[in-house]
Design an enzyme around this catalytic site. Structure first.
Site, mmCIF file in Angstrom:
data_model
loop_
_atom_site.group_PDB
_atom_site.id
_atom_site.type_symbol
_atom_site.label_atom_id
_atom_site.label_comp_id
_atom_site.label_asym_id
_atom_site.label_seq_id
_atom_site.Cartn_x
_atom_site.Cartn_y
_atom_site.Cartn_z
ATOM 1 N N TYR A 1 54.570 -58.742 0.141
ATOM 2 C CA TYR A 1 54.342 -57.494 0.877
ATOM 3 C C TYR A 1 54.365 -56.277 -0.048
ATOM 4 C CZ TYR A 1 54.613 -58.928 5.818
ATOM 5 O OH TYR A 1 54.364 -59.444 7.057
ATOM 6 N N LYS B 1 58.541 -72.724 -0.608
ATOM 7 C CA LYS B 1 57.424 -73.607 -0.965
ATOM 8 C C LYS B 1 57.587 -73.964 -2.441
ATOM 9 C CE LYS B 1 53.431 -75.554 0.065
ATOM 10 N NZ LYS B 1 53.266 -76.654 1.047
ATOM 11 N N ASP C 1 55.756 -75.334 5.364
ATOM 12 C CA ASP C 1 54.854 -76.051 6.291
ATOM 13 C C ASP C 1 55.651 -77.007 7.177
ATOM 14 O OD1 ASP C 1 55.415 -77.510 3.976
ATOM 15 O OD2 ASP C 1 53.410 -78.377 3.804
ATOM 16 N N ASP D 1 57.914 -63.612 8.331
ATOM 17 C CA ASP D 1 57.030 -62.944 9.286
ATOM 18 C C ASP D 1 56.404 -63.998 10.205
ATOM 19 O OD1 ASP D 1 55.388 -60.902 10.437
ATOM 20 O OD2 ASP D 1 53.727 -61.594 9.184
ATOM 21 N N ASP E 1 57.678 -65.190 14.333
ATOM 22 C CA ASP E 1 56.767 -65.149 15.489
ATOM 23 C C ASP E 1 56.736 -66.505 16.175
ATOM 24 O OD1 ASP E 1 55.958 -62.508 15.201
ATOM 25 O OD2 ASP E 1 53.834 -62.995 15.443
HETATM 26 C C1 IPM Z 1 56.631 -57.669 11.957
HETATM 27 C C2 IPM Z 1 55.205 -57.181 11.903
HETATM 28 C C3 IPM Z 1 55.040 -56.322 10.653
HETATM 29 C C4 IPM Z 1 55.308 -57.207 9.452
HETATM 30 C C5 IPM Z 1 53.672 -55.612 10.529
HETATM 31 C C6 IPM Z 1 53.345 -54.811 11.781
HETATM 32 C C7 IPM Z 1 53.602 -54.751 9.310
HETATM 33 O O1 IPM Z 1 54.329 -58.250 11.939
HETATM 34 O O2 IPM Z 1 57.536 -56.830 12.053
HETATM 35 O O3 IPM Z 1 56.832 -58.885 11.911
HETATM 36 O O4 IPM Z 1 54.415 -57.926 8.993
HETATM 37 O O5 IPM Z 1 56.440 -57.183 8.960
HETATM 38 MG MG MG Z 2 55.250 -60.114 12.298
#
Ligand code: IPM
Ligand code: MG
Length: 359
Positions: free
Chosen positions: A142, A192, A224, A248, A252
């Site tokens: 990042y 990884k 993975d 990230d 999710d």
């Molecule tokens: C998160 C989001 C952010 C990230 C984006 C919006 C920059 O996906 O907080 O997970 O990638 O960190």
């Molecule tokens: Mg995210």
């Protein structure tokens, strides 16, 4: 006791969900006899529209001057064509970096009241799901340099750099082990290392830190495999510690399988105050302004703010209990609606949680 909170409503459903989160915070302060001062600052697309930058200096200053930062969400299609340096997301990445928030804690829990919403097969869901992703937040691909777009041998190329130094790994590993000590005492480090040097260093340093925590059981997974294990049997996980990009993606995944993305809070912490607290979900521009968004992830972020940001664990528990009560009574926003439940909007959900907060 007096505390100052900096509010960052941002974009899309941000303002309406944050409004409910703040009402809940105020109620928790009021019943425990403390004083809360709130100030609002600009971030994301809203800041870009108002002052031409997604993270104005005034916002950084106001955040630094507060005891905790309470953020809703940024971004939306309106700003999709904007140059990369000015995208709303840069506001979010910028405030994380400016406040040194290297540790992102994202719990994913399958609440018994919402078991039916779980996306997994019932026999897998029955085993339970109560994990926390500890994601490194200010390093990795990042922020690594060099990065950019250029032309090589007549072809356009895009490039980024995955990089961690040992100190960055050590401090996030410590957060993970400390977190595990308050839970089921298991840490799974995800990387990884079969391919990436960054990951080899990651694994080596995590193993070194593990020696300071003999009571915590450490395991390792390639990313993975971890993605697969999360849907195959998430009950095996307690604390998952991983880098920025893997975290990230996995956070999710971990949150959506609970079936209630609209319920999941997060905390971002640094070496010193203030921490930043925000829902895991995004700004959902398609449903903004309709009073149908689910404010519970924001309200539960307020609980994390109370516990981890302000050291007010009793007030945090009050908020969490109030949320569970409202769910037990069968109130649902449309995203988690079930047959037989009572459909409520964003405002009513917030009011009902407030009504259950009592000392
Ligand atoms: C998160 C989001 C952010 C990230 C984006 C919006 C920059 O996906 O907080 O997970 O990638 O960190
Ligand atoms: Mg995210």
């Amino acid at each position: 006791m007096e505390k100052r909170i900096c509010l960052l409503p941002g974009d899309g459903i941000g303002p309406e969900i944050l409004e409910q989160g703040v009402l809940v915070l105020k109620k928790a302060f009021a019943v425990s006899g403390h004083t809360l001062h709130c100030e609002t600052a600009l971030i994301g697309g809203a800041a870009l529209d108002a002052v031409g930058h997604p993270l104005p200096e005034a916002t950084i200053a106001m955040c630094k001057d507060s005891d905790a930062v309470f953020l809703a969400a940024v971004g939306g299609p309106k700003w999709d064509q904007i140059q990369p340096e000015l995208r709303p997301e840069r506001g979010l990445l910028g405030i994380r970096k400016a406040l040194g928030l290297f540790a992102n804690l994202r719990p994913a829990v399958l609440l018994p009241q919402l078991a039916k919403a779980c996306l997994l097969r019932p026999d897998i869901a029955r085993k339970g799901l109560d994990l926390i992703v500890v994601r490194e937040l200010t390093g990795d691909i990042y922020f690594g340099e060099p990065r950019g777009l250029s032309v090589r041998d007549g072809k356009r190329v895009g490039f980024n750099t995955m990089i961690y130094d040992e100190e960055e790994i050590r401090r996030i590993a410590r957060v993970a082990f400390e977190t595990a000590l308050t839970r089921r005492k298991k840490v799974c480090s995800v990387e990884k290392s079969n391919v990436l040097e960054t990951s080899r260093l990651w694994k080596e340093v995590v193993c070194e830190v593990a020696k300071e925590y003999p009571d915590v059981e450490l395991s390792h997974l390639y990313v993975d495999n971890a993605a697969m294990q999360l849907v195959r049997d998430p009950s095996q996980f307690d604390v998952i510690v991983t880098g920025n990009i893997f975290g990230d993606i996995l956070s999710d995944e971990a949150s959506v399988i609970t079936g209630s993305l609209g319920l999941l809070p997060s905390a971002s912490l640094g070496a010193s105050k203030p921490g930043l607290f925000e829902p895991v979900h995004g700004s959902a521009p398609d449903i903004a302004g309709k009073d149908i968004a689910n404010p519970l992830a924001t309200i539960l972020s307020a609980a994390m703010l109370l516990r981890l940001g302000l050291g007010m664990p009793e007030e945090a528990a009050m908020v969490e209990k109030a949320v569970q009560k409202v769910l037990e009574e069968g109130y649902r926003t449309q995203d988690i609606m079930e047959p037989e439940a009572h459909l409520v909007g964003c405002k009513e959900m917030g009011q009902r949680v407030c009504a259950h907060i009592a000392a």
